[in-house]
Design a protein around this motif. Structure first.
Motif, mmCIF file in Angstrom:
data_model
loop_
_atom_site.group_PDB
_atom_site.id
_atom_site.type_symbol
_atom_site.label_atom_id
_atom_site.label_comp_id
_atom_site.label_asym_id
_atom_site.label_seq_id
_atom_site.Cartn_x
_atom_site.Cartn_y
_atom_site.Cartn_z
ATOM 1 N N PRO A 216 0.910 -1.293 0.001
ATOM 2 C CA PRO A 216 -0.010 0.059 0.033
ATOM 3 C C PRO A 216 0.886 1.292 0.052
ATOM 4 O O PRO A 216 0.437 2.582 -0.576
ATOM 5 C CB PRO A 216 -0.866 -0.089 1.161
ATOM 6 C CG PRO A 216 -0.713 -1.682 1.580
ATOM 7 C CD PRO A 216 0.443 -2.019 1.094
ATOM 8 N N LEU A 217 2.064 1.410 0.664
ATOM 9 C CA LEU A 217 2.988 2.342 0.588
ATOM 10 C C LEU A 217 3.542 2.576 -0.757
ATOM 11 O O LEU A 217 3.463 3.717 -1.279
ATOM 12 C CB LEU A 217 3.999 2.192 1.745
ATOM 13 C CG LEU A 217 5.214 3.442 1.467
ATOM 14 C CD1 LEU A 217 4.551 4.503 1.985
ATOM 15 C CD2 LEU A 217 6.143 2.833 2.689
ATOM 16 N N VAL A 218 3.766 1.459 -1.404
ATOM 17 C CA VAL A 218 4.283 1.827 -2.809
ATOM 18 C C VAL A 218 3.079 2.219 -3.729
ATOM 19 O O VAL A 218 3.431 3.206 -4.502
ATOM 20 C CB VAL A 218 4.927 0.340 -3.373
ATOM 21 C CG1 VAL A 218 5.177 0.705 -4.693
ATOM 22 C CG2 VAL A 218 6.037 -0.034 -2.618
ATOM 23 N N ASN A 222 3.165 5.782 -5.841
ATOM 24 C CA ASN A 222 2.941 5.785 -7.309
ATOM 25 C C ASN A 222 1.906 6.964 -7.684
ATOM 26 O O ASN A 222 1.967 7.573 -8.437
ATOM 27 C CB ASN A 222 2.662 4.393 -7.611
ATOM 28 C CG ASN A 222 3.883 3.640 -7.688
ATOM 29 O OD1 ASN A 222 4.889 4.058 -7.873
ATOM 30 N ND2 ASN A 222 3.511 2.228 -7.886
ATOM 31 N N GLN A 223 0.841 7.015 -6.458
ATOM 32 C CA GLN A 223 -0.285 7.907 -6.860
ATOM 33 C C GLN A 223 0.214 9.477 -6.583
ATOM 34 O O GLN A 223 -0.030 10.333 -7.431
ATOM 35 C CB GLN A 223 -1.487 7.535 -5.947
ATOM 36 C CG GLN A 223 -2.062 6.451 -6.191
ATOM 37 C CD GLN A 223 -3.342 5.956 -5.086
ATOM 38 O OE1 GLN A 223 -3.463 6.825 -4.264
ATOM 39 N NE2 GLN A 223 -4.045 4.918 -5.347
ATOM 40 N N LEU A 224 0.951 9.409 -5.595
ATOM 41 C CA LEU A 224 1.764 10.613 -5.211
ATOM 42 C C LEU A 224 2.518 11.112 -6.347
ATOM 43 O O LEU A 224 2.476 12.465 -6.872
ATOM 44 C CB LEU A 224 2.696 10.615 -3.934
ATOM 45 C CG LEU A 224 3.359 11.899 -3.457
ATOM 46 C CD1 LEU A 224 2.471 13.041 -3.322
ATOM 47 C CD2 LEU A 224 4.181 11.699 -2.525
ATOM 48 N N PHE A 225 3.543 10.326 -7.103
ATOM 49 C CA PHE A 225 4.130 10.678 -8.006
ATOM 50 C C PHE A 225 3.424 10.962 -9.148
ATOM 51 O O PHE A 225 3.865 11.914 -10.077
ATOM 52 C CB PHE A 225 5.169 9.418 -8.556
ATOM 53 C CG PHE A 225 6.190 9.040 -7.420
ATOM 54 C CD1 PHE A 225 6.628 10.043 -6.519
ATOM 55 C CD2 PHE A 225 6.661 7.755 -7.353
ATOM 56 C CE1 PHE A 225 7.470 9.645 -5.712
ATOM 57 C CE2 PHE A 225 7.423 7.346 -6.352
ATOM 58 C CZ PHE A 225 8.271 8.421 -5.430
ATOM 59 N N SER A 226 2.125 10.367 -9.665
ATOM 60 C CA SER A 226 1.640 10.926 -10.724
ATOM 61 C C SER A 226 0.789 12.156 -10.502
ATOM 62 O O SER A 226 0.856 12.871 -11.462
ATOM 63 C CB SER A 226 0.322 9.738 -10.854
ATOM 64 O OG SER A 226 -0.359 9.833 -11.921
ATOM 65 N N ARG A 227 0.375 12.554 -9.203
ATOM 66 C CA ARG A 227 0.065 13.762 -9.047
ATOM 67 C C ARG A 227 0.824 15.056 -9.149
ATOM 68 O O ARG A 227 0.486 15.858 -9.572
ATOM 69 C CB ARG A 227 -0.751 13.875 -7.524
ATOM 70 C CG ARG A 227 -1.865 12.722 -7.660
ATOM 71 C CD ARG A 227 -2.796 13.195 -6.349
ATOM 72 N NE ARG A 227 -1.991 13.204 -5.138
ATOM 73 C CZ ARG A 227 -1.905 12.000 -4.332
ATOM 74 N NH1 ARG A 227 -2.566 10.795 -4.741
ATOM 75 N NH2 ARG A 227 -1.188 12.110 -3.191
ATOM 76 N N THR A 228 2.348 14.615 -8.691
ATOM 77 C CA THR A 228 3.165 15.525 -8.673
ATOM 78 C C THR A 228 3.438 15.955 -10.174
ATOM 79 O O THR A 228 3.923 16.960 -10.537
ATOM 80 C CB THR A 228 4.365 14.977 -7.942
ATOM 81 O OG1 THR A 228 4.020 14.761 -6.437
ATOM 82 C CG2 THR A 228 5.583 15.890 -7.834
ATOM 83 N N HIS A 229 3.702 14.709 -11.006
ATOM 84 C CA HIS A 229 4.106 14.645 -12.469
ATOM 85 C C HIS A 229 3.018 15.513 -13.051
ATOM 86 O O HIS A 229 3.375 16.528 -14.012
ATOM 87 C CB HIS A 229 4.147 13.354 -12.888
ATOM 88 C CG HIS A 229 4.497 13.641 -14.458
ATOM 89 N ND1 HIS A 229 5.655 13.733 -15.132
ATOM 90 C CD2 HIS A 229 3.730 13.468 -15.436
ATOM 91 C CE1 HIS A 229 5.718 13.912 -16.225
ATOM 92 N NE2 HIS A 229 4.606 13.610 -16.478
ATOM 93 N N ALA A 230 1.688 15.329 -12.859
ATOM 94 C CA ALA A 230 0.552 16.110 -13.609
ATOM 95 C C ALA A 230 0.865 17.468 -12.880
ATOM 96 O O ALA A 230 0.472 18.722 -13.939
ATOM 97 C CB ALA A 230 -0.787 15.397 -13.104
#
Length: 447
Positions: A216-218, A222-230
């Protein structure tokens, strides 16, 4: 800042602590149970031996007799003289028989029958005695055993049971270290992947081999990276768009400022330059506001502070806001409510902004004397003007950011309808653009 121990070391210490506590608790329980069982066994043995002695014909013993002393060492064996000892007394305390070892030192006792603790004459060690009286009441038989022998026997049994576990404990400890190193290896790989990861990378972390507790942490990373990239993409696009779109109005402002500075001898030219300068400032201000609005809308994933709104009230408010600009442009704005009880859940400010942008766009691009009709139905509302409309070839690009159909005389940034589309998307609505059959441009918002 206090540095915490590593997870591997903490788990190792916890395991070691629990193993020692468990081993100590099991040793204590085993010791208690073994001593109770040993006491029960030897008490039974003492009682049986005493009954066998009482069964002898003690009446034939007329003088104190003793058996041969037990040798300390025998071939193929070892005898303890404190395992069992016995003596036979008359009821007046005269010894008539003993085992030749410790039996002669047993003090006579005329207390009740059964088990009792005591000492040998001249000895401080505690002994366990059992006393029985012969059926004819003339003799008393005593059988004794040293308590230390029982304790040593119980300790030997417990040690024999727990020693293998004590030997296995270091092996288990080493095995635990190896297993922890193996199980935590995916976390080290994950740490290395994060350490070398590029800030703008949108590639998700691989959950392969990661423990289920860490997965769940990974996924959250990944969701955080996706939001940050967007977010970074939006910020870069905003910066690029702002730099591109502001270049022209700022250059025009600079030109008009220079014209005004050079027109000291021509009041008419100076006045015209100042008017154009004021118009350029308004245009730049509107562009910046729209850019900031669109940037804020792009950063929204869901709506906050939503409430149930009456679409009739939203449209009435937008018509009232556009009333004075429309009157100055000699444009009539009419509201037709075919479904007065239509309500939607939404963010009040954003829905008002959607309606105002549509009406503002219609007023800006409609010729003087036009009529703008706003019609509310049960499944949506439309904004229709009777202007020239747009060419069918460019109709599909209406609503794109910074796109304006060619040949427009009215200044603009091409962001108004983009803002409308983004607000509608956040509210689960659709926006379509089309030319009216009888002429003019129509915008339909459906839900």
């Amino acid at each position: 800042m206090t540095r915490r121990l590593s997870l591997r070391l903490r788990l190792t210490l916890i395991f070691l602590f629990l193993a020692i506590v468990a081993w100590g608790a099991s040793s204590f329980v085993a010791w208690k149970q073994t001593t109770d069982n040993v006491d029960e066994l030897f008490d039974t043995q003492q009682m049986l031996f005493a009954k066998r002695l009482i069964a002898l014909d003690i009446n034939e013993l007329t003088a104190p007799e003793r058996m041969a002393r037990t040798p300390k060492k025998l071939k193929h064996g070892h005898i303890d003289d404190d395992v069992l000892t016995f003596a036979v007394y008359t009821t007046d305390g005269k010894m008539v028989l003993h085992d030749g070892d410790n039996g002669q030192d047993i003090p006579y006792s005329y207390r009740r029958e059964g088990f009792d603790n005591g000492h040998l004459n001249g000895d401080d060690d505690l002994w366990r005695f059992v006393w029985l009286t012969s059926p004819d009441g003339r003799y008393r038989v005593v059988v004794g055993q040293e308590w230390e022998y029982r304790e040593d026997m119980a300790l030997a049994i417990v040690a024999g049971q727990l020693a293998p576990w004590l030997i296995a404990l270091p092996l288990m400890f080493l095995l635990l270290i190896v297993m922890l190193h193996r199980e935590l290896k995916p976390l080290k790989k994950l740490t290395q992947a994060l350490r070398v990861r590029a800030p703008e990378s949108a590639e998700p972390l691989s959950p392969k081999g990661v423990p289920s507790e860490v997965r769940p942490l990974v996924e959250a990373l990944n969701q955080l990276f996706s939001r940050t990239h967007a977010m970074m993409v939006r910020e870069r696009r905003f910066t690029s768009d702002a730099a591109h779109e502001l270049r022209s109005p700022l250059a025009a402002l600079k030109v008009q400022t220079e014209v005004a500075q050079l027109s000291n001898d021509d009041p008419l030219a100076r006045k015209k330059a100042l008017i154009q300068l004021d118009t350029g400032i308004d245009r730049a201000t509107r562009l910046v506001e729209q850019l900031l609005t669109l940037s804020r809308l792009d950063s929204l994933d869901n709506l906050q502070d939503v409430s149930r709104l009456s679409l009739e009230e939203v449209l009435q408010s937008a018509v009232m806001d556009i009333y004075h600009p429309a009157r100055e442009a000699e444009i009539d704005v009419r509201l037709h409510v075919n479904a007065p009880d239509v309500t939607r859940t939404g963010q009040p400010l954003l829905l008002s902004l959607l309606a105002r942008n549509l009406l503002d766009n219609a007023v800006r691009y409609s010729p003087r004397g036009s009529v703008i009709e706003v019609t509310l139905n049960a499944d949506g509302f439309t904004v229709k003007d009777n202007g020239p409309g747009v060419a069918p070839a460019v109709l599909g690009r209406i609503g794109e950011r910074f796109y304006r159909p060619p040949g427009q005389a009215v200044t603009g940034s091409g962001l108004g309808l983009s803002i409308v589309r983004r607000i509608a998307l956040l509210h689960g609505m659709t926006v379509t653009f089309d030319n009216a059959p009888e002429g003019g441009f129509t915008v339909a918002v459906r839900w």
